[in-house]
Design a protein around this motif. Structure first.
Motif, PDB file in Angstrom:
ATOM      1  N   MET A 405      -8.436  12.146 -35.131  1.00  0.00           N
ATOM      2  CA  MET A 405      -8.771  11.021 -34.270  1.00  0.00           C
ATOM      3  C   MET A 405     -10.031  11.310 -33.467  1.00  0.00           C
ATOM      4  O   MET A 405     -10.279  12.430 -33.034  1.00  0.00           O
ATOM      5  N   MET A 406     -10.839  10.259 -33.259  1.00  0.00           N
ATOM      6  CA  MET A 406     -12.093  10.381 -32.522  1.00  0.00           C
ATOM      7  C   MET A 406     -11.949   9.658 -31.187  1.00  0.00           C
ATOM      8  O   MET A 406     -11.065   8.836 -31.001  1.00  0.00           O
ATOM      9  N   ASN A 407     -12.847   9.991 -30.262  1.00  0.00           N
ATOM     10  CA  ASN A 407     -12.858   9.316 -28.967  1.00  0.00           C
ATOM     11  C   ASN A 407     -14.257   8.792 -28.716  1.00  0.00           C
ATOM     12  O   ASN A 407     -15.224   9.555 -28.729  1.00  0.00           O
ATOM     13  N   ALA A 408     -14.362   7.477 -28.527  1.00  0.00           N
ATOM     14  CA  ALA A 408     -15.664   6.842 -28.317  1.00  0.00           C
ATOM     15  C   ALA A 408     -15.642   6.129 -26.973  1.00  0.00           C
ATOM     16  O   ALA A 408     -15.099   5.032 -26.848  1.00  0.00           O
ATOM     17  N   GLY A 409     -16.185   6.770 -25.954  1.00  0.00           N
ATOM     18  CA  GLY A 409     -16.272   6.151 -24.634  1.00  0.00           C
ATOM     19  C   GLY A 409     -14.933   5.808 -24.027  1.00  0.00           C
ATOM     20  O   GLY A 409     -14.810   4.836 -23.288  1.00  0.00           O
ATOM     21  N   GLY A 410     -13.899   6.594 -24.339  1.00  0.00           N
ATOM     22  CA  GLY A 410     -12.584   6.333 -23.783  1.00  0.00           C
ATOM     23  C   GLY A 410     -11.657   5.588 -24.726  1.00  0.00           C
ATOM     24  O   GLY A 410     -10.474   5.457 -24.447  1.00  0.00           O
ATOM     25  N   TYR A 411     -12.172   5.100 -25.860  1.00  0.00           N
ATOM     26  CA  TYR A 411     -11.349   4.422 -26.862  1.00  0.00           C
ATOM     27  C   TYR A 411     -11.018   5.409 -27.986  1.00  0.00           C
ATOM     28  O   TYR A 411     -11.908   6.073 -28.527  1.00  0.00           O
ATOM     29  N   ARG A 412      -9.752   5.504 -28.347  1.00  0.00           N
ATOM     30  CA  ARG A 412      -9.374   6.315 -29.499  1.00  0.00           C
ATOM     31  C   ARG A 412      -9.642   5.520 -30.770  1.00  0.00           C
ATOM     32  O   ARG A 412      -9.261   4.360 -30.880  1.00  0.00           O
ATOM     33  N   VAL A 413     -10.309   6.159 -31.728  1.00  0.00           N
ATOM     34  CA  VAL A 413     -10.718   5.480 -32.960  1.00  0.00           C
ATOM     35  C   VAL A 413     -10.296   6.332 -34.146  1.00  0.00           C
ATOM     36  O   VAL A 413     -10.559   7.538 -34.189  1.00  0.00           O
ATOM     37  N   SER A 414      -9.661   5.706 -35.119  1.00  0.00           N
ATOM     38  CA  SER A 414      -9.280   6.410 -36.335  1.00  0.00           C
ATOM     39  C   SER A 414     -10.469   6.491 -37.284  1.00  0.00           C
ATOM     40  O   SER A 414     -11.116   5.480 -37.572  1.00  0.00           O
ATOM     41  N   PRO A 415     -10.773   7.679 -37.830  1.00  0.00           N
ATOM     42  CA  PRO A 415     -11.854   7.768 -38.809  1.00  0.00           C
ATOM     43  C   PRO A 415     -11.563   6.945 -40.058  1.00  0.00           C
ATOM     44  O   PRO A 415     -12.486   6.432 -40.700  1.00  0.00           O
ATOM     45  N   VAL A 416     -10.283   6.793 -40.387  1.00  0.00           N
ATOM     46  CA  VAL A 416      -9.930   6.037 -41.590  1.00  0.00           C
ATOM     47  C   VAL A 416     -10.360   4.583 -41.460  1.00  0.00           C
ATOM     48  O   VAL A 416     -10.836   3.964 -42.431  1.00  0.00           O
ATOM     49  N   GLU A 417     -10.216   4.013 -40.257  1.00  0.00           N
ATOM     50  CA  GLU A 417     -10.614   2.621 -40.057  1.00  0.00           C
ATOM     51  C   GLU A 417     -12.120   2.450 -40.247  1.00  0.00           C
ATOM     52  O   GLU A 417     -12.587   1.482 -40.860  1.00  0.00           O
ATOM     53  N   VAL A 418     -12.910   3.398 -39.734  1.00  0.00           N
ATOM     54  CA  VAL A 418     -14.360   3.354 -39.905  1.00  0.00           C
ATOM     55  C   VAL A 418     -14.719   3.541 -41.376  1.00  0.00           C
ATOM     56  O   VAL A 418     -15.568   2.830 -41.935  1.00  0.00           O
ATOM     57  N   GLU A 419     -14.055   4.477 -42.018  1.00  0.00           N
ATOM     58  CA  GLU A 419     -14.323   4.755 -43.428  1.00  0.00           C
ATOM     59  C   GLU A 419     -13.974   3.571 -44.319  1.00  0.00           C
ATOM     60  O   GLU A 419     -14.717   3.234 -45.250  1.00  0.00           O
ATOM     61  N   ASP A 420     -12.867   2.915 -44.035  1.00  0.00           N
ATOM     62  CA  ASP A 420     -12.465   1.758 -44.839  1.00  0.00           C
ATOM     63  C   ASP A 420     -13.501   0.642 -44.769  1.00  0.00           C
ATOM     64  O   ASP A 420     -13.765  -0.038 -45.769  1.00  0.00           O
ATOM     65  N   ALA A 421     -14.067   0.433 -43.578  1.00  0.00           N
ATOM     66  CA  ALA A 421     -15.070  -0.623 -43.429  1.00  0.00           C
ATOM     67  C   ALA A 421     -16.332  -0.302 -44.224  1.00  0.00           C
ATOM     68  O   ALA A 421     -16.881  -1.147 -44.941  1.00  0.00           O
ATOM     69  N   LEU A 422     -16.818   0.947 -44.129  1.00  0.00           N
ATOM     70  CA  LEU A 422     -18.054   1.329 -44.818  1.00  0.00           C
ATOM     71  C   LEU A 422     -17.858   1.489 -46.317  1.00  0.00           C
ATOM     72  O   LEU A 422     -18.804   1.310 -47.096  1.00  0.00           O
ATOM     73  N   ALA A 423     -16.643   1.818 -46.740  1.00  0.00           N
ATOM     74  CA  ALA A 423     -16.386   2.005 -48.166  1.00  0.00           C
ATOM     75  C   ALA A 423     -16.588   0.721 -48.964  1.00  0.00           C
ATOM     76  O   ALA A 423     -16.784   0.764 -50.189  1.00  0.00           O
ATOM     77  N   LYS A 424     -16.542  -0.417 -48.286  1.00  0.00           N
ATOM     78  CA  LYS A 424     -16.732  -1.702 -48.962  1.00  0.00           C
ATOM     79  C   LYS A 424     -18.209  -2.020 -49.200  1.00  0.00           C
ATOM     80  O   LYS A 424     -18.538  -2.993 -49.874  1.00  0.00           O
ATOM     81  N   HIS A 425     -19.109  -1.212 -48.622  1.00  0.00           N
ATOM     82  CA  HIS A 425     -20.544  -1.432 -48.841  1.00  0.00           C
ATOM     83  C   HIS A 425     -20.862  -1.173 -50.317  1.00  0.00           C
ATOM     84  O   HIS A 425     -20.461  -0.140 -50.874  1.00  0.00           O
ATOM     85  N   PRO A 426     -21.581  -2.066 -50.987  1.00  0.00           N
ATOM     86  CA  PRO A 426     -21.781  -1.938 -52.438  1.00  0.00           C
ATOM     87  C   PRO A 426     -22.558  -0.704 -52.878  1.00  0.00           C
ATOM     88  O   PRO A 426     -22.448  -0.297 -54.038  1.00  0.00           O
ATOM     89  N   ARG A 427     -23.318  -0.078 -51.973  1.00  0.00           N
ATOM     90  CA  ARG A 427     -24.133   1.077 -52.385  1.00  0.00           C
ATOM     91  C   ARG A 427     -23.642   2.390 -51.774  1.00  0.00           C
ATOM     92  O   ARG A 427     -24.374   3.370 -51.739  1.00  0.00           O
ATOM     93  N   ILE A 428     -22.407   2.375 -51.298  1.00  0.00           N
ATOM     94  CA  ILE A 428     -21.778   3.604 -50.811  1.00  0.00           C
ATOM     95  C   ILE A 428     -20.630   3.959 -51.744  1.00  0.00           C
ATOM     96  O   ILE A 428     -19.758   3.130 -52.024  1.00  0.00           O
ATOM     97  N   THR A 429     -20.619   5.202 -52.228  1.00  0.00           N
ATOM     98  CA  THR A 429     -19.561   5.611 -53.158  1.00  0.00           C
ATOM     99  C   THR A 429     -18.425   6.345 -52.456  1.00  0.00           C
ATOM    100  O   THR A 429     -17.270   6.260 -52.866  1.00  0.00           O
TER     101      THR A 429
END
Length: 503
Positions: A405-429
């Motif tokens: 888990m990551m912490n961004a300015g007091g908010y806990r953020v899951s790396p999986v959530e960030v990864e899932d969003a970027l994984a949908k980019h057509p030029r990212i494998t």
């Protein structure tokens, strides 16, 4: 001796009970006292306890008249204004279940919440992004409700659901954390265990109205004790807050560590003659930052540790200052342990910080994911996922996460959530996300990705802006030929920061 803190349970929550009624319990005896001052450079917009109570109960009447029944859910998509706490407490006063959310969320992120929650209505500022829903109550309609005849507070079982907050889960899917009305009763353990708060205090919180840290520490807890809450008006520059603290005679100041770091960018001493001390939560407070604040203000800074599932429960306080690197100790009335696989570990040994299931501040469950909530229990203990060690004097030292888990300015953020969003980019494998240190004690989220070529950073920023709330968005992007992996091919997230440093 084993690592268990148990000095007796807190006074049981009375029944029948209503969270909002508890927050406003001093309104009848001090209707003319200022409960809230929204601070601006040339004065303040003041709300008395009487006016606040009337607005909350009028909102309760309006929501009921709109056809929302007690027990139904409303999703809050409101901005950083006083409308937020009024709508939140108005819903709870009526027995309706509000779901406060960050205004930074995108429409696609709210669609997932709507699908999961099936809310009866959306409480909506049109300037805040939200997916479509057939019943939306806009900000003007909410404001008009405040003048309606006040509803009675809907009292009942303190264990019934009062509100829901979202937290990032380790699976990458944000979880809906359901809390009972008794959660506000449990927060009284913070009054002496962290705040050192009295009815005469003027507590200023630097956060936005629509942040749950502000909602609890900055508003509801001062009101529940009969004190005055101070909130800087929306858009206030952080650099202007010290002058507001001085002008409005703040006695306690609460913020995340990043705000204190901003204040201390200048070598000048901060002139805050009325301030008794500061409060810090949301992420780990670096010791050097603590020392700089004490030197610059002549006041102490008290840190607290908690989570969405149980708010804060370990803290230092005027009555119990922290020692050395320790966070502090469990608040009086809590039952806390440091667990290993076989139960509480010996004092001084590392283990997982855990809260006993009897804690009145502990969540009810994860909505629609009770199995995930059950998986976090070890016998009668709720596992936080954070590592710590308890000394013989019950002081607890924080030793980090046991996941990614990551912490961004007091908010806990899951790396999986960030990864899932970027994984949908057509030029990212392939993509991995990790927290990286850009300068001493300053961390940001970085995305490491593979693909045929290095992508334009402006394009990537635009892509994440459309798909992730601002606090979840990576601030750095690193193209790699391959991502680090273990023998089983699984991504090694903890190895990623080294690639950032090598750039």
């Amino acid at each position: 001796m084993l690592s268990i803190f148990d000095q007796g349970a807190f006074t049981p929550c009375p029944t029948p009970f209503n969270l909002a009624a508890h927050v406003m319990r001093h309104a009848a005896s001090q209707p003319d006292k200022v409960a809230l001052s929204v601070l601006c450079p040339d004065g303040s917009d003041d709300w008395t306890y009487g006016a606040l109570d009337a607005a909350i109960r009028g909102t309760a009447s309006g929501l009921l008249q709109a056809g929302i029944a007690p027990g139904q859910i409303v999703l809050m998509r409101l901005g950083n204004t006083v409308d937020f706490p009024l709508a939140y407490l108005g819903a709870i006063a009526a027995g309706i279940v509000p779901v406060p959310t960050s205004s930074q969320l995108t429409a696609s992120e709210t669609q997932k919440m709507i699908d999961e929650l099936s809310p009866a209505a959306i409480l909506r500022d049109p300037d805040v992004a939200c997916a479509d829903h057939p019943v939306q109550i806009d900000i003007d309609a909410l404001a008009a409700m405040r003048d309606l005849p006040p509803a009675d507070y809907a009292r009942g079982d303190p264990d019934r659901m009062a509100y829901v907050v979202y937290t990032s889960g380790t699976s990458g899917k944000p979880r809906a954390v359901a809390h009972a009305h008794r959660a506000i009763w449990a927060r009284q353990m913070m009054v002496d265990g962290w705040y050192g708060l009295t009815p005469d205090d003027r507590l200023c919180h630097a956060g936005a109205f629509n942040w749950t840290y502000t909602l609890g520490t900055g508003l509801m807890d001062p009101w529940a004790i009969g004190a005055t809450a101070l909130i800087p008006e929306p858009g206030t520059d952080l650099g202007d807050i010290p002058a507001l603290l001085q002008a409005h005679k703040a006695t306690i100041f609460a913020a995340a560590p990043g705000v204190y770091r901003k204040f201390l960018g200048s070598p000048d001493r901060l002139d805050l003659p009325h301030l008794r001390h500061g409060l810090s939560a949301g992420e780990k407070l670096p010791r050097e930052l603590h020392a700089r604040w004490t030197s610059a203000t002549g006041t102490e800074l008290y840190e607290a540790y908690g989570m969405s599932e149980c708010s804060t429960f370990i803290s230092s306080s005027p009555a119990h200052p922290s020692r050395g690197e320790a966070l502090g100790q469990p608040q009086p009335g809590r039952k806390i342990a440091i667990l290993g696989p076989d139960g509480p570990v010996p004092q001084g040994d590392e283990g997982t910080i855990a809260v006993h299931r009897s804690d009145p501040g502990l969540m009810l469950t994860y909505l629609n994911a009770p199995d995930e909530a059950d998986a976090k229990m070890q016998g009668d203990w709720f596992l936080t996922g954070d590592q710590g060690a308890m000394a013989v004097d019950s002081q607890i030292t924080y030793l980090g996460r046991d996941d990614d888990m990551m912490n961004a300015g007091g908010y806990r953020v899951s790396p999986v959530e960030v990864e899932d969003a970027l994984a949908k980019h057509p030029r990212i494998t392939q993509v991995g996300a990790a927290q990286v240190e850009v300068k001493k004690n300053t961390f940001v989220i970085a995305a490491f990705y593979t693909g045929p070529e290095t992508l334009d950073e402006g394009e990537l920023r635009a892509y994440v802006e459309a798909n992730l709330a601002r606090y979840k968005q990576p601030r750095a992007f690193v193209h790699l030929e391959t991502l680090p992996a273990g023998g089983n091919g699984k991504l090694l997230r903890r190895a990623l920061p080294a690639y950032f440093k090598a750039q």
